[in-house]
Design a protein around this motif. Structure first.
Motif: not given
Length: 393
Positions: A106-108, A228-234
């Motif tokens: 998600g960070l990437l 965590d809201i911004l870390l949900a994507d891939r």
């Protein structure tokens, strides 16, 4: 008046031959048309756009007539290269235990989105070994080899060396208390750079972060920790360069913290929201002594369904679900839980779900990554005995 000539049956019998099966076959009068070879079209087959062979029923005549050349073999995929970015966005991965976790992905993804908005490139930093990040949205990769022992001063010095060497515009961390958030705060103090924490909305114009129970709005800070809201994507699976970047490590500082390793901790009563392994019980569990014994053997956090907590078999803070606690462990073991909608909402973000239930059509069985259709009273003692056997050899 013209009459049709009569057939001569004797002449027809003279043209009788033996067929492949040994039976007599009568050839028709006149010239015999040769049989078509069904295998001939395969000799002129050519690969189509998808790579599958396409047959020409005309024996290759169309291929030669129209000058169609066989399709060339598919070229090797070329990575996407960002040669002259306007800036670099540095993503410092947590890699707990050396593993690439969903929070790192998600960070990437967030770093990729911000870099694209700024016409920049993503620089990934791994402090403990190299990972294959070419399909994780990474344009540059700095892989360092720090000592695995916990040394926050050494990590801060390494990140500072990367910033001094490559001058990224923004440095992104996860908001994990013991990893990304801790490193970000230490870096902000050591470098004097402005920082924003628990950022839950981010674009090129500014950010929105949470602090003290209120939302804080402001410009993009050099150091950011992402909620965590911004870390949900891939990240998109497009192949990118992930060019290795060499960074010279400074001498390890003589820190005042000594890592003495991990000590065993009883996690059965740990908060559900922080658990990595949850062992949960439903109405199908009747042997509660065996259930709690298995949870101790696994050192997993105890949870339960709403029905179990309503009956007083587990405390209310052990309830998993939309009306209880939303959990996101690495593994969730569900014994005798049918899978009510509220419970399934509570385990939506679990990485792996193992379900034990006698009902093959239970919703929890459908949700599970591994389903065991059996009575929980038979599975729990067998699993506990296996754990004891492996622990004691």
């Amino acid at each position: 008046m013209t009459t049709r000539p009569r057939r001569d049956p004797h002449a027809e019998r003279a043209r009788t031959v033996l067929g492949p099966s040994g039976r007599k076959r009568r050839l028709p009068p006149g010239p015999v048309r040769p049989r078509k070879d069904p295998h001939a079209p395969r000799a002129h087959a050519m690969p189509g756009p998808s790579g599958r062979l396409r047959l020409d029923p005309h024996g290759g005549e169309l291929v030669h007539l129209h000058g169609i050349a066989p399709a060339p073999a598919a070229a090797a995929e070329q990575p996407l290269v960002v040669s002259a970015p306007s800036c670099l966005v540095l993503a410092v991965l947590d890699l707990p235990g050396g593993r690439l976790e969903p929070a790192d992905l998600g960070l990437l993804a967030a770093a990729r989105d911000l870099a694209d908005r700024l016409d920049g490139a993503v620089l990934a930093l791994t402090l403990h070994g190299r990972h294959d990040l070419a399909r994780q949205g990474v344009d540059r990769h700095a892989a360092l080899e720090l000592d695995p022992a916990w040394n926050p001063d050494a990590a801060t010095a390494a990140i500072s060396a990367v910033i001094e060497r490559l001058a990224p515009r923004h440095v992104l961390f996860t908001d994990h208390p013991l990893l990304g958030a801790d490193r970000a705060r230490r870096l902000a103090v050591a470098s004097g750079l402005a920082a924003a924490f628990a950022v839950h909305r981010l674009d090129e114009s500014g950010l929105r972060a949470r602090g003290g129970g209120i939302d804080l709005v402001g410009p993009l800070a050099p150091i950011l920790t992402l909620h965590d809201i911004l870390l949900a994507d891939r990240p998109d699976a497009t192949l990118r360069e992930a060019r290795p970047v060499q960074v010279d490590l400074p001498p390890a500082p003589a820190g005042g913290i000594e890592d003495l390793g991990e000590i065993p901790v009883d996690l059965t009563g740990a908060p559900l929201s922080e658990a990595d392994l949850v062992v949960s019980a439903g109405d199908g569990v009747r042997d509660w002594l065996c259930f709690h014994d298995l949870a101790r053997q696994l050192n997993g956090t105890v949870g339960g369904s709403r029905q179990v907590c309503d009956r007083g078999l587990l405390p209310r803070d052990r309830q998993v679900g939309a009306s209880g606690t939303l959990v996101a462990p690495k593994a969730y073991l569900a014994f005798g839980i049918s899978g009510a909608p509220q419970h399934l909402q509570g385990i939506e973000h679990c990485q792996r779900v193992v379900a034990v239930n006698t009902d093959l059509h239970a919703k929890m069985i459908e949700r599970a990554d591994l389903a065991i259709v059996a009575d929980a009273q038979a599975v729990m003692p067998a699993l506990a005995a296996l754990l004891r056997e492996r622990r004691h050899g």
